[in-house]
Design an enzyme around this catalytic site. Sequence first.
Site, short mmCIF file in Angstrom:
data_model
loop_
_atom_site.label_atom_id
_atom_site.label_comp_id
_atom_site.label_asym_id
_atom_site.label_seq_id
_atom_site.Cartn_x
_atom_site.Cartn_y
_atom_site.Cartn_z
N HIS A 29 0.83 -1.21 0.00
CA HIS A 29 0.00 0.00 0.00
C HIS A 29 0.87 1.26 0.00
O HIS A 29 0.65 2.18 -0.79
CB HIS A 29 -0.95 0.01 1.20
CG HIS A 29 -1.58 1.36 1.41
ND1 HIS A 29 -2.63 1.82 0.66
CD2 HIS A 29 -1.25 2.37 2.27
CE1 HIS A 29 -2.94 3.06 1.05
NE2 HIS A 29 -2.12 3.42 2.02
N GLU A 33 -5.89 9.41 0.16
CA GLU A 33 -6.23 7.98 0.20
C GLU A 33 -7.28 7.58 -0.84
O GLU A 33 -7.18 6.51 -1.43
CB GLU A 33 -6.70 7.58 1.60
CG GLU A 33 -5.61 7.64 2.68
CD GLU A 33 -4.56 6.52 2.57
OE1 GLU A 33 -4.78 5.51 1.87
OE2 GLU A 33 -3.49 6.67 3.20
N HIS A 70 1.31 5.24 -2.44
CA HIS A 70 1.68 6.63 -2.13
C HIS A 70 2.89 7.19 -2.86
O HIS A 70 2.96 8.39 -3.10
CB HIS A 70 1.98 6.76 -0.62
CG HIS A 70 0.76 6.69 0.24
ND1 HIS A 70 -0.08 7.77 0.43
CD2 HIS A 70 0.23 5.68 0.99
CE1 HIS A 70 -1.06 7.43 1.25
NE2 HIS A 70 -0.92 6.16 1.61
N SER A 119 -4.01 0.77 -4.43
CA SER A 119 -3.44 -0.48 -3.92
C SER A 119 -4.50 -1.56 -3.70
O SER A 119 -4.20 -2.61 -3.15
CB SER A 119 -2.66 -0.22 -2.63
OG SER A 119 -3.51 0.27 -1.61
CO CO Z 1 -2.18 5.25 3.00
#
Ligand code: CO
Length: 297
Positions: free
Chosen positions: A136, A184, A141, A203
């Site tokens: 993730h 997010e 990110h 993700s």
């Molecule tokens: Co995150």
Amino acid sequence: MNDNTPRRVEHQQTDKGYVPVYTTGIVEQQWDNYTATEHSTWATLFKRQWELLQDRACPEFLEGVQTLGMTPDKIPRFADLNKQLRDATDWKLVAVEGLLPELVFFDHLAKRRFPVTWWIRRPDQLDYIAEPDLFHDLLGHVPLLMNPVFADYMQHYGLGGVKASGVGDQALIQLSRLYWYTVEFGLIRSKAGLRIYGSGILSSSGESIYSLDSAAPNRFGFDLERIMRTRYRIDTFQKSYFVIDSFEQLFESTVPDFRPIYAGIKDQPEFAAGEVLDSDNVIQRGSGEGWTTDGDF
Ligand code: CO
Ligand code: PHE
């Protein structure tokens, strides 16, 4: 015993339910200690997302992955990614053992350091894990940290977090909703149509499809105050997504001092995760199909 082997810190399941566990320190990635299974978990997840995201992720993300040189064959070395990041935007990855307390996290971002969990999920967690892991954090990110405007937004978010913690708990909650609905779970309009830039979607194979294709969720134009007042889901796909026109728009609308905004919405009601308001810029009104009624965060 006092070696510096990093720990794998996960949440605890108790009779009170999910309890997050926080750690504060920076550790070494210890890349040589990853097992063949761990590299293969990365490969499986990376290949699946890379294929799925070709016509779903925003172009800035796809470009970031390529410039960083992420490939399915091995878990990337943070030191290698850091060379690319330094040249592009002067960000730096630091390895951590799990979730960080809010203020520690803000302080890293404010200094252009992005904390990445060193460990990857187990093979039985390919489709869902309750907390951020290496996959993730790295795939979700890091590619957008190669984009100068998004990179600045992340740093300012960290600075804003330090400031909000001086204002109070409510301000912190309102600010964390901004993170949730942008970093997010954000969507962005591109020339080719609606695309994903939020790491929680990037993700997740299920949400990569759902966020763009499903008729169930609402999709609204970005609205800072509205987002700050909107609760969210932590255990199911989102009921509402907010769509930005560009990273410039995101940066410009968030750079002004938030203190007057916190003061202005202090006594205003909050909105449920799936609520639609008359004042909303509705891109698509969700059908609400499959929603559970409990449990907004
Ligand atoms: Co995150
Ligand atoms: N302008 C915000 C504040 O005054 C800081 C911030 C910038 C927050 C960018 C998020 C993103 O707190």
